[in-house]
Design a protein around this motif. Structure first.
Motif, PDB file in Angstrom:
ATOM      1  N   ASN A 134       9.584  48.253 -36.609  1.00  0.00           N
ATOM      2  CA  ASN A 134       8.596  47.553 -36.683  1.00  0.00           C
ATOM      3  C   ASN A 134       9.238  46.356 -37.040  1.00  0.00           C
ATOM      4  O   ASN A 134       8.225  45.189 -37.248  1.00  0.00           O
ATOM      5  CB  ASN A 134       7.495  47.964 -37.638  1.00  0.00           C
ATOM      6  N   LYS A 135      10.309  45.656 -37.094  1.00  0.00           N
ATOM      7  CA  LYS A 135      10.857  44.697 -37.601  1.00  0.00           C
ATOM      8  C   LYS A 135      10.701  43.579 -36.472  1.00  0.00           C
ATOM      9  O   LYS A 135      11.372  43.778 -35.160  1.00  0.00           O
ATOM     10  CB  LYS A 135      12.250  44.686 -37.986  1.00  0.00           C
ATOM     11  N   SER A 136      10.055  42.556 -36.604  1.00  0.00           N
ATOM     12  CA  SER A 136       9.859  41.426 -35.838  1.00  0.00           C
ATOM     13  C   SER A 136      10.969  40.799 -35.221  1.00  0.00           C
ATOM     14  O   SER A 136      12.024  40.687 -36.307  1.00  0.00           O
ATOM     15  CB  SER A 136       8.766  40.730 -35.788  1.00  0.00           C
ATOM     16  N   LEU A 137      10.979  39.858 -34.113  1.00  0.00           N
ATOM     17  CA  LEU A 137      12.174  39.152 -34.022  1.00  0.00           C
ATOM     18  C   LEU A 137      12.310  37.956 -35.045  1.00  0.00           C
ATOM     19  O   LEU A 137      13.360  37.736 -35.470  1.00  0.00           O
ATOM     20  CB  LEU A 137      12.115  38.476 -32.569  1.00  0.00           C
ATOM     21  N   LEU A 138      11.073  37.467 -35.189  1.00  0.00           N
ATOM     22  CA  LEU A 138      11.038  36.379 -36.252  1.00  0.00           C
ATOM     23  C   LEU A 138      11.757  36.874 -37.865  1.00  0.00           C
ATOM     24  O   LEU A 138      12.655  36.146 -38.309  1.00  0.00           O
ATOM     25  CB  LEU A 138       9.867  35.883 -36.561  1.00  0.00           C
ATOM     26  N   ALA A 139      11.559  38.249 -38.090  1.00  0.00           N
ATOM     27  CA  ALA A 139      12.084  38.775 -39.241  1.00  0.00           C
ATOM     28  C   ALA A 139      13.700  38.793 -39.291  1.00  0.00           C
ATOM     29  O   ALA A 139      14.201  38.644 -40.138  1.00  0.00           O
ATOM     30  CB  ALA A 139      11.242  40.103 -39.599  1.00  0.00           C
ATOM     31  N   GLN A 140      14.061  39.195 -37.881  1.00  0.00           N
ATOM     32  CA  GLN A 140      15.355  39.124 -37.760  1.00  0.00           C
ATOM     33  C   GLN A 140      15.990  37.831 -37.865  1.00  0.00           C
ATOM     34  O   GLN A 140      17.244  37.857 -38.570  1.00  0.00           O
ATOM     35  CB  GLN A 140      15.792  39.545 -36.377  1.00  0.00           C
ATOM     36  N   PHE A 141      15.414  36.918 -37.421  1.00  0.00           N
ATOM     37  CA  PHE A 141      16.102  35.343 -37.654  1.00  0.00           C
ATOM     38  C   PHE A 141      16.062  34.975 -38.953  1.00  0.00           C
ATOM     39  O   PHE A 141      16.919  34.535 -39.587  1.00  0.00           O
ATOM     40  CB  PHE A 141      15.133  34.488 -36.819  1.00  0.00           C
ATOM     41  N   LYS A 142      14.796  35.398 -39.683  1.00  0.00           N
ATOM     42  CA  LYS A 142      14.929  35.064 -40.995  1.00  0.00           C
ATOM     43  C   LYS A 142      16.054  35.873 -42.172  1.00  0.00           C
ATOM     44  O   LYS A 142      16.544  35.209 -42.688  1.00  0.00           O
ATOM     45  CB  LYS A 142      13.411  35.169 -41.672  1.00  0.00           C
ATOM     46  N   GLY A 143      16.010  37.144 -41.627  1.00  0.00           N
ATOM     47  CA  GLY A 143      17.065  37.704 -42.289  1.00  0.00           C
ATOM     48  C   GLY A 143      18.623  37.168 -42.133  1.00  0.00           C
ATOM     49  O   GLY A 143      19.409  37.065 -43.100  1.00  0.00           O
ATOM     50  N   ALA A 144      18.846  36.884 -40.919  1.00  0.00           N
ATOM     51  CA  ALA A 144      20.080  36.252 -40.429  1.00  0.00           C
ATOM     52  C   ALA A 144      20.302  34.760 -41.191  1.00  0.00           C
ATOM     53  O   ALA A 144      21.380  34.822 -41.679  1.00  0.00           O
ATOM     54  CB  ALA A 144      20.280  35.935 -39.005  1.00  0.00           C
ATOM     55  N   ALA A 145      19.246  34.124 -41.380  1.00  0.00           N
ATOM     56  CA  ALA A 145      19.357  32.951 -41.739  1.00  0.00           C
ATOM     57  C   ALA A 145      19.675  33.091 -43.566  1.00  0.00           C
ATOM     58  O   ALA A 145      20.336  32.400 -44.163  1.00  0.00           O
ATOM     59  CB  ALA A 145      18.314  31.952 -41.772  1.00  0.00           C
ATOM     60  N   VAL A 146      19.039  33.907 -44.027  1.00  0.00           N
ATOM     61  CA  VAL A 146      19.337  34.426 -45.510  1.00  0.00           C
ATOM     62  C   VAL A 146      20.553  34.729 -45.555  1.00  0.00           C
ATOM     63  O   VAL A 146      21.057  34.415 -46.803  1.00  0.00           O
ATOM     64  CB  VAL A 146      18.121  35.509 -45.979  1.00  0.00           C
ATOM     65  N   ALA A 147      21.029  35.543 -44.722  1.00  0.00           N
ATOM     66  CA  ALA A 147      22.325  36.107 -45.167  1.00  0.00           C
ATOM     67  C   ALA A 147      23.416  34.887 -44.848  1.00  0.00           C
ATOM     68  O   ALA A 147      24.423  34.990 -45.910  1.00  0.00           O
ATOM     69  CB  ALA A 147      22.789  36.965 -43.724  1.00  0.00           C
ATOM     70  N   ILE A 148      23.339  34.017 -44.113  1.00  0.00           N
ATOM     71  CA  ILE A 148      24.137  32.862 -43.978  1.00  0.00           C
ATOM     72  C   ILE A 148      24.017  31.918 -45.320  1.00  0.00           C
ATOM     73  O   ILE A 148      25.012  31.440 -45.689  1.00  0.00           O
ATOM     74  CB  ILE A 148      23.834  32.161 -42.828  1.00  0.00           C
ATOM     75  N   ALA A 149      22.703  31.761 -45.606  1.00  0.00           N
ATOM     76  CA  ALA A 149      22.539  30.615 -46.600  1.00  0.00           C
ATOM     77  C   ALA A 149      22.765  31.412 -47.981  1.00  0.00           C
ATOM     78  O   ALA A 149      23.524  30.763 -49.172  1.00  0.00           O
ATOM     79  CB  ALA A 149      21.095  30.539 -46.784  1.00  0.00           C
ATOM     80  N   SER A 150      22.946  32.685 -48.210  1.00  0.00           N
ATOM     81  CA  SER A 150      23.254  33.445 -49.428  1.00  0.00           C
ATOM     82  C   SER A 150      24.870  33.630 -49.645  1.00  0.00           C
ATOM     83  O   SER A 150      25.326  34.250 -50.824  1.00  0.00           O
ATOM     84  CB  SER A 150      22.380  34.610 -49.726  1.00  0.00           C
ATOM     85  N   ASP A 151      25.430  33.733 -48.568  1.00  0.00           N
ATOM     86  CA  ASP A 151      26.978  33.867 -48.387  1.00  0.00           C
ATOM     87  C   ASP A 151      27.910  32.862 -48.064  1.00  0.00           C
ATOM     88  O   ASP A 151      27.628  32.537 -46.782  1.00  0.00           O
ATOM     89  CB  ASP A 151      27.358  34.990 -47.854  1.00  0.00           C
ATOM     90  N   GLU A 152      28.480  31.965 -49.019  1.00  0.00           N
ATOM     91  CA  GLU A 152      29.183  30.851 -48.614  1.00  0.00           C
ATOM     92  C   GLU A 152      30.325  31.295 -47.561  1.00  0.00           C
ATOM     93  O   GLU A 152      30.556  30.467 -46.523  1.00  0.00           O
ATOM     94  CB  GLU A 152      29.822  30.267 -49.729  1.00  0.00           C
ATOM     95  N   LYS A 153      30.835  32.342 -47.461  1.00  0.00           N
ATOM     96  CA  LYS A 153      31.797  32.808 -46.724  1.00  0.00           C
ATOM     97  C   LYS A 153      31.422  33.025 -45.271  1.00  0.00           C
ATOM     98  O   LYS A 153      31.896  32.504 -44.100  1.00  0.00           O
ATOM     99  CB  LYS A 153      32.250  34.120 -47.069  1.00  0.00           C
ATOM    100  N   ILE A 154      29.858  33.588 -45.051  1.00  0.00           N
ATOM    101  CA  ILE A 154      29.401  33.708 -43.829  1.00  0.00           C
ATOM    102  C   ILE A 154      29.099  32.162 -43.247  1.00  0.00           C
ATOM    103  O   ILE A 154      29.683  31.810 -42.039  1.00  0.00           O
ATOM    104  CB  ILE A 154      28.350  34.466 -43.657  1.00  0.00           C
ATOM    105  N   ALA A 155      28.767  31.230 -44.027  1.00  0.00           N
ATOM    106  CA  ALA A 155      28.306  30.149 -43.297  1.00  0.00           C
ATOM    107  C   ALA A 155      29.611  29.164 -43.034  1.00  0.00           C
ATOM    108  O   ALA A 155      29.507  28.592 -42.113  1.00  0.00           O
ATOM    109  CB  ALA A 155      27.759  29.227 -44.807  1.00  0.00           C
ATOM    110  N   LEU A 156      30.634  29.398 -43.766  1.00  0.00           N
ATOM    111  CA  LEU A 156      31.819  28.875 -43.424  1.00  0.00           C
ATOM    112  C   LEU A 156      32.434  29.485 -42.252  1.00  0.00           C
ATOM    113  O   LEU A 156      33.086  28.667 -41.387  1.00  0.00           O
ATOM    114  CB  LEU A 156      32.926  28.936 -44.576  1.00  0.00           C
ATOM    115  N   LEU A 157      32.477  30.730 -41.992  1.00  0.00           N
ATOM    116  CA  LEU A 157      32.770  31.327 -40.687  1.00  0.00           C
ATOM    117  C   LEU A 157      32.260  30.803 -39.649  1.00  0.00           C
ATOM    118  O   LEU A 157      32.767  30.381 -38.417  1.00  0.00           O
ATOM    119  CB  LEU A 157      32.701  32.773 -40.841  1.00  0.00           C
TER     120      LEU A 157
END
Length: 459
Positions: A229-252
């Motif tokens: 039931n996870k919407s596409l917008l929820a996927q994008f939000k989750g990805a954005a949270v992952a990038i914002a919460s982990d500097e290593k992902i953001a740097l990569l």
């Protein structure tokens, strides 16, 4: 064909042969027969997919120019491709996590085949449609296949270190050997058999069709987030949270965008850089030489990654600095080489120097691909791998679109200078990634993601 081209190609081939033959037990990883069967199946399909892509590479700019379009019009067509990859490709690529990575790979084949068919028309609207389809396909190529591989690798219980073996072999074959033969094969189709610049696109469609049939008959499906039931917008939000919460992902993501943005700009620039006065250059052979350089780089990467004493985060700093210096050569040759206004003829002295620099850059590309794949497998969470990887492509495509939109406004040396600066910036960010590589995440991004899902989302 000039002797210089043969000398460069032969020298690179000799170095690659020495590197491959000099491999010892320290450069090899012991694996199982089940893994080897899995790896070989993936490598076959990946090689076919890359053959479909590489056959087109050397002739896109050339085909458009034979249809009578100038640099500005061609730049707009390239912008359409990268803009499509940023807008539509990001959405389609992100659907792979929810709808299935195998299905996304088949979609890549169908979309790219349709793009190849459009190349038969000289009409600008049809060519624009082809670029849009090609942009979508490119996003899938550089996200869905890797996501399927990583998920399937761990689902079958294989050792994590074995992933680096698959990555390095995939780049050695798909971005090296296959690319070389694709360039030479395209040269035969266009120059030897005189079938015209559209012939490589027809051959590419054939390879993509074969690969799609093998995918449908041998691959199993795998997914990212199991939530139906996870919407596409929820996927994008989750990805954005992952990038914002982990500097290593953001740097990569920043490192990948800076390097790939420079790389794709180089794809557009190398033809006019080597033939500023309409010099006669063998596009297919030069492309094959570039791919041999990339093959050399991937061979070096496999030796480095097989040894635990060499950290990817460490040696990639040097790779980015070398790649930055190599793209400075077009600027330096304008100061030290005598300019010529004579049209036609063979490659100039400045062109020869630039070609050597471009081969060095392509060697760095060959090291970059398996190395960035390994870092992504370490730092990017499996639940939203395709979505996050396509997030990385948004700034990349914006950068390339801006450069190509202003292709007529700036001299080619300015654009090479910008690429060189961005590559140097990537080396600085890589240094930061090395410093924090072993630092644990301060927050669990999945918990934050679940908080976003508590909000009503409808898409």
């Amino acid at each position: 064909m000039e002797l210089f081209f043969y000398a460069v190609f032969g020298g690179l081939a000799a170095v690659v042969a020495v590197l491959e033959l000099s491999k010892n037990n320290k450069d090899r990883i012991n694996t199982s027969s089940a893994f080897n069967s899995f790896k070989n199946n993936y490598l076959l399909i990946y090689s076919l997919m890359m053959a479909g892509d590489w056959l087109q590479g050397p002739y896109v700019y050339y085909l458009y120019s034979t249809y009578g379009y100038g640099k500005g019009d061609i730049g707009q067509l390239f912008i359409a491709g990268f803009g499509s990859s940023m807008l539509f490709g990001t959405i389609v690529g992100s659907l792979a996590d929810k709808q299935g990575r195998k299905r996304a790979c088949v979609t890549y084949c169908l979309t790219y085949i349709a793009s190849c068919i459009t190349k038969h028309s000289p009409q600008y609207r049809i060519l624009m449609l082809g670029r849009i389809l090609g942009g979508i396909a490119t996003s899938l190529l550089f996200s869905a296949f890797e996501s399927w591989l990583v998920a399937e690798h761990f689902k079958r219980g294989f050792d994590q270190q074995w992933l680096s073996l698959t990555f390095s072999k995939a780049i050695f074959l798909g971005n090296g050997l296959v690319a070389i033969f694709s360039g030479l094969f395209g040269n035969v189709l266009v120059d030897t058999l005189a079938l015209g610049p559209v012939a490589p696109f027809d051959a590419a469609a054939g390879f993509l069709t074969i690969g799609m049939i093998i995918i449908l008959s041998t691959w199993t499906e795998n997914y990212g987030d199991a939530s139906e039931n996870k919407s596409l917008l929820a996927q994008f939000k989750g990805a954005a949270v992952a990038i914002a919460s982990d500097e290593k992902i953001a740097l990569l993501g920043a490192i990948q965008s800076l390097f790939e943005g420079s790389m794709y700009t180089f794809v557009f620039l190398w033809t006019p850089a080597l033939s500023p006065n309409d010099e006669e250059i063998p596009h297919g052979f030069i492309f094959a030489t570039f791919m041999l350089s990339s093959m050399l780089g991937s061979s070096l990467a496999s030796k480095l990654m097989a040894r635990s004493s060499f950290r990817v985060e460490s040696y990639m700093q040097i790779v980015f600095v070398v790649s930055s210096a190599s793209l400075m050569l077009p600027i330096l040759t304008t100061f030290f080489a005598l300019p010529t206004k004579a049209t036609g003829g063979g490659l100039s002295f400045a062109g020869c120097v630039q070609l050597l620099g471009f081969c060095t850059f392509e060697s760095c590309v060959g090291i970059f691909w398996p190395s960035i794949m390994k870092m992504r497998s370490q730092y990017i969470p499996e639940e939203a791998r395709s979505t996050i990887m396509n997030f990385f492509r948004i700034p990349l495509n914006i950068f390339v679109c801006v450069v190509l939109y202003n292709v007529d406004a700036f001299p080619i040396t300015v654009m090479f200078g910008m690429c060189s600066i961005f590559l140097f910036m990537a080396s600085i960010l890589q240094r930061r990634l090395l410093v924090i590589a072993d630092k644990p995440k301060t927050e669990d991004w999945q918990l934050k993601e679940r908080d976003t899902e508590s909000e009503p989302l409808n898409l």
